[in-house]
Design an enzyme around this catalytic site. Structure first.
Site, PDB file in Angstrom:
ATOM      1  N   CYS A  73       4.441  44.307 -10.871  1.00 20.67           N
ATOM      2  CA  CYS A  73       3.686  44.315  -9.393  1.00 20.67           C
ATOM      3  C   CYS A  73       2.192  44.046  -9.325  1.00 20.67           C
ATOM      4  O   CYS A  73       1.390  43.308  -9.007  1.00 20.67           O
ATOM      5  CB  CYS A  73       3.425  45.446  -9.200  1.00 20.67           C
ATOM      6  SG  CYS A  73       4.338  46.326  -8.168  1.00 20.67           S
ATOM      7  N   HIS A  85       3.180  40.056  -3.834  1.00 21.72           N
ATOM      8  CA  HIS A  85       4.860  40.536  -3.516  1.00 21.72           C
ATOM      9  C   HIS A  85       4.903  41.458  -2.133  1.00 21.72           C
ATOM     10  O   HIS A  85       4.520  42.177  -2.497  1.00 21.72           O
ATOM     11  CB  HIS A  85       5.390  40.447  -5.260  1.00 21.72           C
ATOM     12  CG  HIS A  85       5.802  41.745  -5.621  1.00 21.72           C
ATOM     13  ND1 HIS A  85       4.102  42.026  -6.261  1.00 21.72           N
ATOM     14  CD2 HIS A  85       5.793  43.670  -5.278  1.00 21.72           C
ATOM     15  CE1 HIS A  85       4.004  43.635  -6.194  1.00 21.72           C
ATOM     16  NE2 HIS A  85       4.812  43.969  -5.936  1.00 21.72           N
ATOM     17  N   ASP A 119       1.053  46.173   8.806  1.00 21.39           N
ATOM     18  CA  ASP A 119       2.641  44.973   8.893  1.00 21.39           C
ATOM     19  C   ASP A 119       2.229  43.618   9.047  1.00 21.39           C
ATOM     20  O   ASP A 119       1.924  42.743   8.791  1.00 21.39           O
ATOM     21  CB  ASP A 119       2.894  45.316   9.991  1.00 21.39           C
ATOM     22  CG  ASP A 119       4.697  45.288  10.182  1.00 21.39           C
ATOM     23  OD1 ASP A 119       5.268  45.396   9.028  1.00 21.39           O
ATOM     24  OD2 ASP A 119       4.868  44.915  10.858  1.00 21.39           O
ATOM     25  N   HIS A 120       3.427  42.809   7.847  1.00 25.09           N
ATOM     26  CA  HIS A 120       3.278  41.491   7.575  1.00 25.09           C
ATOM     27  C   HIS A 120       1.563  41.151   7.157  1.00 25.09           C
ATOM     28  O   HIS A 120       1.781  40.071   7.385  1.00 25.09           O
ATOM     29  CB  HIS A 120       3.384  40.799   9.018  1.00 25.09           C
ATOM     30  CG  HIS A 120       4.886  40.876   8.926  1.00 25.09           C
ATOM     31  ND1 HIS A 120       5.772  42.195   9.246  1.00 25.09           N
ATOM     32  CD2 HIS A 120       5.695  40.131   8.406  1.00 25.09           C
ATOM     33  CE1 HIS A 120       6.893  41.972   9.425  1.00 25.09           C
ATOM     34  NE2 HIS A 120       7.022  40.218   9.336  1.00 25.09           N
ATOM     35  N   GLU A 146       7.733  53.729  -1.568  1.00 22.34           N
ATOM     36  CA  GLU A 146       7.653  51.895  -2.004  1.00 22.34           C
ATOM     37  C   GLU A 146       9.445  50.524  -2.016  1.00 22.34           C
ATOM     38  O   GLU A 146       8.861  49.981  -1.587  1.00 22.34           O
ATOM     39  CB  GLU A 146       6.532  51.778  -3.278  1.00 22.34           C
ATOM     40  CG  GLU A 146       6.483  50.181  -3.526  1.00 22.34           C
ATOM     41  CD  GLU A 146       5.109  50.416  -4.389  1.00 22.34           C
ATOM     42  OE1 GLU A 146       4.133  50.243  -3.842  1.00 22.34           O
ATOM     43  OE2 GLU A 146       5.553  50.538  -5.096  1.00 22.34           O
TER      44      GLU A 146
HETATM   45 NI    NI Z   1       4.462  45.953  -6.283  1.00 16.88          NI
END
Ligand code: NI
Length: 136
Positions: A34, A40, A80-81, A125
Site C-alpha cells: 500500500c 494503486h 470516485d475515480h 477496502e
Molecule cells: Ni491500499
C-alpha cells in the site's frame, strides 16, 4: 420505535499509504504494497447507517433519497475515480487508510445529517477487510 436505516454506495479510488517524515524503507516495512510510490486502487464498498426514531406520521426514519444525495455529494463525487492523496483535501495531511477514510466520510456526512440521528460508517477496502466508525 428506534431503527437503523442503511444505504450502500461504491467508489473506486487510488491511494498510497506513507509518511513523508519516514524513510522509504520504513514506509515499505509498515505499509507494504500500500506504500507503492506509483499508487494503486481499491474498489471501496460503503454502507452508511442512520440510527434514530421513526417518525410516527410518515413511518420513515429518514428519506433515503436525501441520504443517497448526501452520499453522492460528499463521497461519490469527490472520491470516485480520484487519487485520494492528491485530490481530496483531508488526505493531503492524513494517511488515506480505510480507518481514516471512514472517519472523513463520517465527518462529511455529520455536517449534512440532522443531529437527532446517529451515523455509522462501514467501509470495505477489500471484500474481507472493513472498518466501522460510529463517531466515538
Ligand atoms: Ni491500499
Amino acid at each position: 420505535m428506534r431503527i437503523k436505516a442503511c444505504r450502500k454506495a461504491h467508489f473506486n479510488a487510488a491511494h498510497r499509504l506513507y509518511r513523508k517524515d519516514w524513510s522509504e524503507e520504513r514506509n515499505i516495512q509498515v505499509f507494504g504494497k500500500c506504500s507503492n510510490s506509483h499508487y494503486h486502487g481499491h474498489n471501496y464498498e460503503l454502507i452508511v447507517a442512520v440510527i434514530g426514531d421513526v417518525d410516527p406520521e410518515t413511518g420513515y426514519l429518514i428519506d433515503l433519497k436525501i441520504l443517497k444525495q448526501y452520499i453522492k455529494e460528499e463521497v461519490e463525487n469527490p472520491f470516485d475515480h480520484k487519487n485520494l492523496n492528491e485530490e481530496v483535501e483531508e488526505f493531503k495531511t492524513l494517511n488515506p487508510t480505510a480507518e481514516n477514510i471512514a472517519f472523513v466520510i463520517w465527518n462529511r456526512l455529520r455536517k449534512r445529517i440532522e443531529v437527532k440521528y446517529e451515523i455509522e460508517v462501514t467501509l470495505y477496502e477489500t471484500p474481507r477487510n472493513y472498518v466501522i466508525y460510529t463517531g466515538t
